[in-house]
Design a protein around this motif. Structure first.
Motif, short mmCIF file in Angstrom:
data_model
loop_
_atom_site.label_atom_id
_atom_site.label_comp_id
_atom_site.label_asym_id
_atom_site.label_seq_id
_atom_site.Cartn_x
_atom_site.Cartn_y
_atom_site.Cartn_z
N ALA B 125 47.68 36.85 58.49
CA ALA B 125 47.79 38.19 57.92
C ALA B 125 48.04 38.13 56.41
CB ALA B 125 48.92 38.95 58.61
N LYS B 126 48.92 37.20 56.04
CA LYS B 126 49.25 37.04 54.62
C LYS B 126 48.00 36.69 53.81
CE LYS B 126 52.73 34.28 52.13
NZ LYS B 126 53.74 33.22 52.36
N GLY B 129 45.95 39.41 52.54
CA GLY B 129 46.61 40.34 51.63
C GLY B 129 47.54 41.33 52.30
N MET B 130 47.83 41.12 53.59
CA MET B 130 48.76 42.05 54.25
C MET B 130 50.19 41.76 53.81
SD MET B 130 47.04 42.17 58.06
CE MET B 130 48.10 43.43 58.77
N THR B 131 50.96 42.83 53.62
CA THR B 131 52.37 42.65 53.28
C THR B 131 53.14 42.29 54.55
OG1 THR B 131 52.87 44.94 53.74
CG2 THR B 131 52.26 44.42 51.48
N ARG B 132 54.39 41.89 54.38
CA ARG B 132 55.21 41.57 55.55
C ARG B 132 55.37 42.79 56.44
NH1 ARG B 132 57.92 36.89 55.79
NH2 ARG B 132 59.56 37.77 57.08
N MET B 134 53.33 45.39 56.77
CA MET B 134 52.07 45.65 57.49
C MET B 134 51.92 44.70 58.66
SD MET B 134 49.17 45.78 54.55
CE MET B 134 49.18 47.00 53.25
#
Ligand SMILES: Nc1ncnc2c1ncn2[C@@H]1O[C@H](COP(=O)(O)OP(=O)(O)OP(=O)(O)O)[C@@H](O)[C@H]1O
Ligand SMILES: [Mg+2]
Lengths: 261, 221
Positions: B125-126, B129-132, B134
């Motif tokens: 996920a990271k 570009g997903m935030t923690r 998200m």
């Protein structure tokens, strides 16, 4: 082909007392394909992971498209260093995509949903646009017939291709591959390498950590040999893989008995 | 031993018991809802790598899990106001104690669920570009909710039962009303039997549904 996309200066990474990356400088030009090779534990993955900040560099700077990332400040422990906001790093990671050895797909989402996820949550693309872009990428990696399958039902090679499509969907400027075929059964390696090769043909900027030296030879414009956390030797595929100058590189290459190049 | 059961008193006592039931339900819903949310927040502290976030979260959880609920309720009624410099109503003190106690248990349930998901999924996920936040919402929680459901239901059932301890702070929930009515009518056996029945009717549907749900989920996997 002369424009520098990524410039790394004096990169260091420590895990506690363990000094893993010890001052790496590297420039990546647009459209360049770089293969990173080296012994297990030499720090290849760590260097790659610092590039999209999966790991935070302990020291050194990274420039993307000529822009220095982070801002000057005091890092943990009060030493001067660069600090990075989560927003900056998340935005950066959409520009520098990464494919892992273990695929890291989301098991509760279908193949299509896996590829759409970043578009919807990060890029805030509409569902329809995300679906069509995801479908496009999945077609490219040859998985159009698996859109509604769950990752658990796919072979390792198929899962890795989904992971590549997921990274591609974000339209990154640079793609990082960390041993993308190392966890695959031998008969599945080819299908993944073919996809990576096709991306190379498109002129994408890519860095690939690999133990597949035969593939590296055909894939790479430049090969970087890492030893003990530093760039020990670098040059064209011919220079490094066929005519290595330094002893340590020669010794490393000698361990690979069947050379496919 | 001869005892003549006489349930006619219940006719008079029932409206009061129902009012008590209402307070019980209020206490239950309040403590569970807030306890769940607070527990989630505490679990984030529990899994944090930063010691100054992690250590207080551990302390919080351990204190509530290793002391009796009754002692906690009494503490919040008698001792906490002194710390606070302001008197708390019995209901507030009981609600506070039950909420915090529930949050500590829920934090452990959340933590167990969250850490059961392989680290690789955070990385996947990271890397796009997903935030923690998200990742938690879209990737982690949807997978663990199912796994945590039985534990949360048990917590809910347990909480429904321990709300009865609030009667000792004179919160006018159903147990308290039962005890008052017992001494008014001199019919404690009948009244407490009915109180027990009311608890059963309140709690059983939850246990039943959760057992069914658990079987269904197990069959699906
Ligand atoms: N998160 C971490 N915490 C502590 N040590 C780590 C961590 N990640 C890597 N290391 C250590 O850093 C060193 C370099 O690891 P790295 O994964 O970069 O090597 P590598 O060259 O990719 O090796 P391989 O070919 O086996 O993948 C190893 O000694 C490893 O144990
Ligand atoms: Mg590695």
């Amino acid at each position: 082909m002369d424009e520098t996309v990524i410039r790394i200066r004096n990169l260091h990474k420590r895990f506690g007392d363990l000094h893993v990356v010890k001052g790496v400088d590297l420039e990546v030009k647009r459209g360049e394909r770089i293969a990173i090779i080296g012994a297990s534990g030499s720090g290849k993955s760590t260097i790659l992971r610092c590039l999209n900040f999966m790991e935070m560099p302990s020291e050194g700077t990274i420039e993307l498209d000529g822009k220095l990332l982070g801002t000057e400040g005091r890092a943990n422990g009060g030493r001067a260093g660069r600090i990075y906001s989560e927003a900056e790093l998340c935005a950066l990671r959409t520009r520098v995509g990464m494919v892992f050895q273990q695929f890291n797909l989301f098991p509760h989402m279908t193949v299509l949903e896996n590829v759409m996820e970043g578009l919807i949550t990060v890029k805030r693309t509409s569902k329809d646009a995300a679906r069509s872009r995801a479908t496009e990428q999945l077609t490219k990696v040859g998985l159009l017939d698996k859109l509604d399958a769950y990752p658990g039902k796919l072979s390792g090679g198929q899962q890795q291709r989904v992971a590549i499509a997921r990274a591609l969907a974000m339209e990154p400027e640079v793609l990082l591959f960390d041993e993308p075929t190392s966890s695959l059964d031998p008969e599945l390696v080819g299908e993944v390498l073919r996809v990576i090769h096709a991306l190379a043909e498109e002129g994408r900027t890519m860095l690939l950590v690999t133990h597949e030296l035969g593939f590296a030879y055909h894939f790479a414009d430049r090969v970087v040999f890492i030893a003990d956390g530093v760039v020990h030797e670098t040059g064209t595929a011919d220079e490094v893989l066929k005519h290595p100058k330094r002893e340590r590189t020669q010794a490393f290459l000698a361990r690979f008995t069947e050379r496919a190049f | 031993m001869e005892y003549t059961w006489d349930f006619t008193v219940i006719v008079d006592a029932f409206p009061v018991l129902l009012r008590g039931l209402l307070v019980t339900v209020e206490l239950w819903v309040l403590a569970f809802a807030i306890g769940l949310s607070l527990g989630f927040a505490v679990s984030l502290g529990r899994i944090s790598g930063r010691p100054w976030v992690n250590a207080p979260a551990i302390g919080y959880v351990e204190i509530f899990r290793n002391t009796p609920v009754l002692v906690q309720l009494i503490w919040f009624y008698y001792a906490f106001p002194i710390v606070l410099g302001q008197q708390l109503s019995p209901f507030t003190a009981a609600a506070l104690g039950l909420t915090l106690n529930t949050s500590a248990y829920c934090a452990e349930i959340f933590r167990g669920g969250i850490v059961s998901i392989a680290r690789g999924q955070w990385e996947g996920a990271k890397a796009i570009g997903m935030t923690r936040a998200m990742t938690m919402r879209r990737v982690i929680l949807p997978q663990v909710m199912k796994r945590m459901l039985p534990a949360f239901t048990n917590r809910g059932i347990e909480l429904a039962k321990v709300t009865s301890l609030a009667s000792l702070l004179a919160v006018n929930e159903i147990m308290y009303q039962g005890r008052l009515l017992s001494s008014t009518y001199y019919r404690p056996l009948e009244i407490l039997t009915v109180v027990a029945l009311v608890y059963f009717v309140l709690i059983y549907p939850g246990s039943y549904l959760s057992a069914r749900l658990e079987r269904r989920l197990a069959a699906r996997d």
